[in-house]
Design a protein around this motif. Structure first.
Motif, PDB file in Angstrom:
ATOM      1  N   ARG A 167       0.826  -1.213   0.000  1.00 55.49           N
ATOM      2  CA  ARG A 167       0.000   0.000   0.000  1.00 55.49           C
ATOM      3  C   ARG A 167       0.858   1.260   0.000  1.00 55.49           C
ATOM      4  NH1 ARG A 167      -3.551  -2.617   4.166  1.00 55.49           N
ATOM      5  NH2 ARG A 167      -5.191  -3.576   2.940  1.00 55.49           N
ATOM      6  N   ALA A 168       1.936   1.248   0.785  1.00 56.11           N
ATOM      7  CA  ALA A 168       2.814   2.422   0.846  1.00 56.11           C
ATOM      8  C   ALA A 168       3.440   2.704  -0.513  1.00 56.11           C
ATOM      9  CB  ALA A 168       3.905   2.214   1.907  1.00 56.11           C
ATOM     10  N   GLU A 169       3.906   1.664  -1.178  1.00 56.93           N
ATOM     11  CA  GLU A 169       4.508   1.854  -2.499  1.00 56.93           C
ATOM     12  C   GLU A 169       3.480   2.358  -3.502  1.00 56.93           C
ATOM     13  OE1 GLU A 169       7.030  -0.580  -5.897  1.00 56.93           O
ATOM     14  OE2 GLU A 169       7.018  -1.313  -3.834  1.00 56.93           O
ATOM     15  N   GLU A 170       2.295   1.774  -3.483  1.00 57.26           N
ATOM     16  CA  GLU A 170       1.233   2.217  -4.391  1.00 57.26           C
ATOM     17  C   GLU A 170       0.857   3.678  -4.126  1.00 57.26           C
ATOM     18  OE1 GLU A 170      -1.820  -0.644  -3.629  1.00 57.26           O
ATOM     19  OE2 GLU A 170      -0.949  -2.122  -5.009  1.00 57.26           O
ATOM     20  N   ALA A 171       0.770   4.047  -2.857  1.00 54.66           N
ATOM     21  CA  ALA A 171       0.417   5.426  -2.498  1.00 54.66           C
ATOM     22  C   ALA A 171       1.485   6.399  -2.982  1.00 54.66           C
ATOM     23  CB  ALA A 171       0.231   5.544  -0.984  1.00 54.66           C
ATOM     24  N   ALA A 172       2.762   6.043  -2.795  1.00 54.40           N
ATOM     25  CA  ALA A 172       3.850   6.925  -3.234  1.00 54.40           C
ATOM     26  C   ALA A 172       3.843   7.082  -4.751  1.00 54.40           C
ATOM     27  CB  ALA A 172       5.196   6.387  -2.756  1.00 54.40           C
ATOM     28  N   LYS A 173       3.594   5.993  -5.470  1.00 57.24           N
ATOM     29  CA  LYS A 173       3.558   6.050  -6.936  1.00 57.24           C
ATOM     30  C   LYS A 173       2.410   6.907  -7.445  1.00 57.24           C
ATOM     31  CE  LYS A 173       5.865   1.686  -7.985  1.00 57.24           C
ATOM     32  NZ  LYS A 173       5.714   0.307  -8.488  1.00 57.24           N
ATOM     33  N   ALA A 174       1.352   7.043  -6.641  1.00 55.96           N
ATOM     34  CA  ALA A 174       0.175   7.801  -7.055  1.00 55.96           C
ATOM     35  C   ALA A 174       0.372   9.316  -6.952  1.00 55.96           C
ATOM     36  CB  ALA A 174      -1.030   7.392  -6.210  1.00 55.96           C
ATOM     37  N   VAL A 175       1.435   9.751  -6.295  1.00 58.19           N
ATOM     38  CA  VAL A 175       1.674  11.184  -6.115  1.00 58.19           C
ATOM     39  C   VAL A 175       2.244  11.778  -7.398  1.00 58.19           C
ATOM     40  CG1 VAL A 175       2.991  12.911  -4.811  1.00 58.19           C
ATOM     41  CG2 VAL A 175       2.012  10.928  -3.634  1.00 58.19           C
ATOM     42  N   GLU A 176       1.651  12.870  -7.834  1.00 53.71           N
ATOM     43  CA  GLU A 176       2.113  13.543  -9.045  1.00 53.71           C
ATOM     44  C   GLU A 176       3.564  13.993  -8.877  1.00 53.71           C
ATOM     45  OE1 GLU A 176       1.110  17.490 -11.686  1.00 53.71           O
ATOM     46  OE2 GLU A 176      -0.431  16.696 -10.364  1.00 53.71           O
ATOM     47  N   GLY A 177       4.374  13.714  -9.872  1.00 54.48           N
ATOM     48  CA  GLY A 177       5.779  14.108  -9.850  1.00 54.48           C
ATOM     49  C   GLY A 177       6.728  12.978  -9.486  1.00 54.48           C
ATOM     50  N   VAL A 178       6.190  11.853  -9.011  1.00 56.23           N
ATOM     51  CA  VAL A 178       7.019  10.702  -8.647  1.00 56.23           C
ATOM     52  C   VAL A 178       7.247   9.848  -9.902  1.00 56.23           C
ATOM     53  CG1 VAL A 178       7.147   8.580  -7.296  1.00 56.23           C
ATOM     54  CG2 VAL A 178       6.218  10.662  -6.270  1.00 56.23           C
ATOM     55  N   ALA A 179       8.520   9.656 -10.247  1.00 55.71           N
ATOM     56  CA  ALA A 179       8.866   8.841 -11.407  1.00 55.71           C
ATOM     57  C   ALA A 179       9.228   7.410 -11.008  1.00 55.71           C
ATOM     58  CB  ALA A 179      10.026   9.469 -12.169  1.00 55.71           C
ATOM     59  N   GLU A 180       9.850   7.267  -9.830  1.00 57.89           N
ATOM     60  CA  GLU A 180      10.314   5.945  -9.392  1.00 57.89           C
ATOM     61  C   GLU A 180      10.208   5.865  -7.880  1.00 57.89           C
ATOM     62  OE1 GLU A 180      14.353   3.182  -9.573  1.00 57.89           O
ATOM     63  OE2 GLU A 180      14.489   5.282 -10.124  1.00 57.89           O
ATOM     64  N   VAL A 181       9.853   4.677  -7.380  1.00 60.17           N
ATOM     65  CA  VAL A 181       9.804   4.436  -5.935  1.00 60.17           C
ATOM     66  C   VAL A 181      10.730   3.278  -5.611  1.00 60.17           C
ATOM     67  CG1 VAL A 181       8.378   3.753  -3.978  1.00 60.17           C
ATOM     68  CG2 VAL A 181       7.442   5.279  -5.732  1.00 60.17           C
ATOM     69  N   ILE A 182      11.652   3.506  -4.691  1.00 59.89           N
ATOM     70  CA  ILE A 182      12.521   2.458  -4.166  1.00 59.89           C
ATOM     71  C   ILE A 182      11.974   2.137  -2.778  1.00 59.89           C
ATOM     72  CG2 ILE A 182      14.858   1.834  -3.467  1.00 59.89           C
ATOM     73  CD1 ILE A 182      15.816   4.031  -5.492  1.00 59.89           C
ATOM     74  N   ASN A 183      11.468   0.923  -2.619  1.00 56.81           N
ATOM     75  CA  ASN A 183      10.786   0.549  -1.389  1.00 56.81           C
ATOM     76  C   ASN A 183      11.699  -0.312  -0.524  1.00 56.81           C
ATOM     77  OD1 ASN A 183       9.037  -0.260   0.606  1.00 56.81           O
ATOM     78  ND2 ASN A 183       7.358  -0.693  -0.781  1.00 56.81           N
ATOM     79  N   ARG A 184      12.150   0.254   0.583  1.00 58.88           N
ATOM     80  CA  ARG A 184      12.999  -0.478   1.529  1.00 58.88           C
ATOM     81  C   ARG A 184      12.300  -0.608   2.885  1.00 58.88           C
ATOM     82  NH1 ARG A 184      18.610   2.194  -0.292  1.00 58.88           N
ATOM     83  NH2 ARG A 184      18.797   1.061  -2.249  1.00 58.88           N
ATOM     84  N   ILE A 185      10.974  -0.602   2.861  1.00 59.37           N
ATOM     85  CA  ILE A 185      10.206  -0.759   4.090  1.00 59.37           C
ATOM     86  C   ILE A 185      10.263  -2.215   4.530  1.00 59.37           C
ATOM     87  CG2 ILE A 185       7.905  -0.599   5.130  1.00 59.37           C
ATOM     88  CD1 ILE A 185       7.277   1.615   3.104  1.00 59.37           C
ATOM     89  N   GLY A 186      10.441  -2.414   5.830  1.00 63.10           N
ATOM     90  CA  GLY A 186      10.468  -3.766   6.376  1.00 63.10           C
ATOM     91  C   GLY A 186       9.279  -3.999   7.299  1.00 63.10           C
ATOM     92  N   ILE A 187       9.157  -5.233   7.756  1.00 63.10           N
ATOM     93  CA  ILE A 187       8.106  -5.619   8.699  1.00 63.10           C
ATOM     94  C   ILE A 187       8.614  -5.370  10.110  1.00 63.10           C
ATOM     95  CG2 ILE A 187       6.677  -7.518   9.554  1.00 63.10           C
ATOM     96  CD1 ILE A 187       5.909  -6.944   6.761  1.00 63.10           C
ATOM     97  N   SER A 188       7.807  -4.706  10.916  1.00 60.45           N
ATOM     98  CA  SER A 188       8.160  -4.432  12.308  1.00 60.45           C
ATOM     99  C   SER A 188       8.214  -5.732  13.089  1.00 60.45           C
ATOM    100  CB  SER A 188       7.130  -3.492  12.919  1.00 60.45           C
ATOM    101  OG  SER A 188       7.350  -3.368  14.301  1.00 60.45           O
ATOM    102  N   LYS A 189       9.174  -5.842  13.980  1.00 58.49           N
ATOM    103  CA  LYS A 189       9.316  -7.048  14.823  1.00 58.49           C
ATOM    104  C   LYS A 189       8.583  -6.852  16.150  1.00 58.49           C
ATOM    105  CE  LYS A 189      12.765  -9.137  12.388  1.00 58.49           C
ATOM    106  NZ  LYS A 189      12.303  -9.028  11.047  1.00 58.49           N
ATOM    107  N   ALA A 190       7.986  -5.686  16.381  1.00 60.18           N
ATOM    108  CA  ALA A 190       7.307  -5.391  17.644  1.00 60.18           C
ATOM    109  C   ALA A 190       6.170  -6.392  17.884  1.00 60.18           C
ATOM    110  CB  ALA A 190       6.752  -3.982  17.642  1.00 60.18           C
ATOM    111  N   GLY A 191       6.066  -6.861  19.094  1.00 62.87           N
ATOM    112  CA  GLY A 191       4.984  -7.770  19.441  1.00 62.87           C
ATOM    113  C   GLY A 191       5.270  -9.220  19.132  1.00 62.87           C
ATOM    114  N   THR A 192       6.437  -9.523  18.589  1.00 63.48           N
ATOM    115  CA  THR A 192       6.756 -10.929  18.292  1.00 63.48           C
ATOM    116  C   THR A 192       7.688 -11.464  19.356  1.00 63.48           C
ATOM    117  OG1 THR A 192       8.659 -10.355  16.887  1.00 63.48           O
ATOM    118  CG2 THR A 192       6.522 -10.586  15.794  1.00 63.48           C
ATOM    119  N   GLY A 193       7.690 -12.766  19.490  1.00 63.30           N
ATOM    120  CA  GLY A 193       8.645 -13.440  20.200  1.00 63.30           C
ATOM    121  C   GLY A 193       8.847 -13.550  21.584  1.00 63.30           C
TER     122      GLY A 193
END
Length: 92
Positions: free
Chosen positions: A66-92
């Motif tokens: 969703r974050a990548e799709e939202a960023a791509k939808a913004v006018e003026g954005v040509a490329e999105v490099i997505n380095r978002i990870g999954i939070s480890k909070a609440g695990t383990g």
């Protein structure tokens, strides 16, 4: 993400042109903040020219998409490099 009224030493800052990377970062960050089904509190946005780098963490794989799709939808954005990870909070 928390948004406050923009001031600089109590004065309204001058606006930068729409092509300026800081303005693009602002627009992408705003779009991420208001996108349904996405908690972007720990997502960072950095722009170089018209390329957007997303970093930080979210809770699910779906939110990463969703974050990548939202960023791509913004006018003026040509490329999105997505380095978002999954939070480890609440695990383990």
């Amino acid at each position: 993400m928390i948004f406050k009224k923009r001031t600089f030493f109590g004065e309204e800052p001058e606006r930068v042109s729409a092509e300026h990377p800081a303005e693009l970062e602002r627009r992408v960050a705003h779009w991420l903040a208001v996108s349904p089904g996405l908690d972007a509190i720990d997502v960072t946005v950095t722009c170089t020219g018209d390329t957007v780098l997303l970093g930080g963490t979210v809770a699910t794989e779906e939110e990463i998409v969703r974050a990548e799709e939202a960023a791509k939808a913004v006018e003026g954005v040509a490329e999105v490099i997505n380095r978002i990870g999954i939070s480890k909070a609440g695990t383990g």
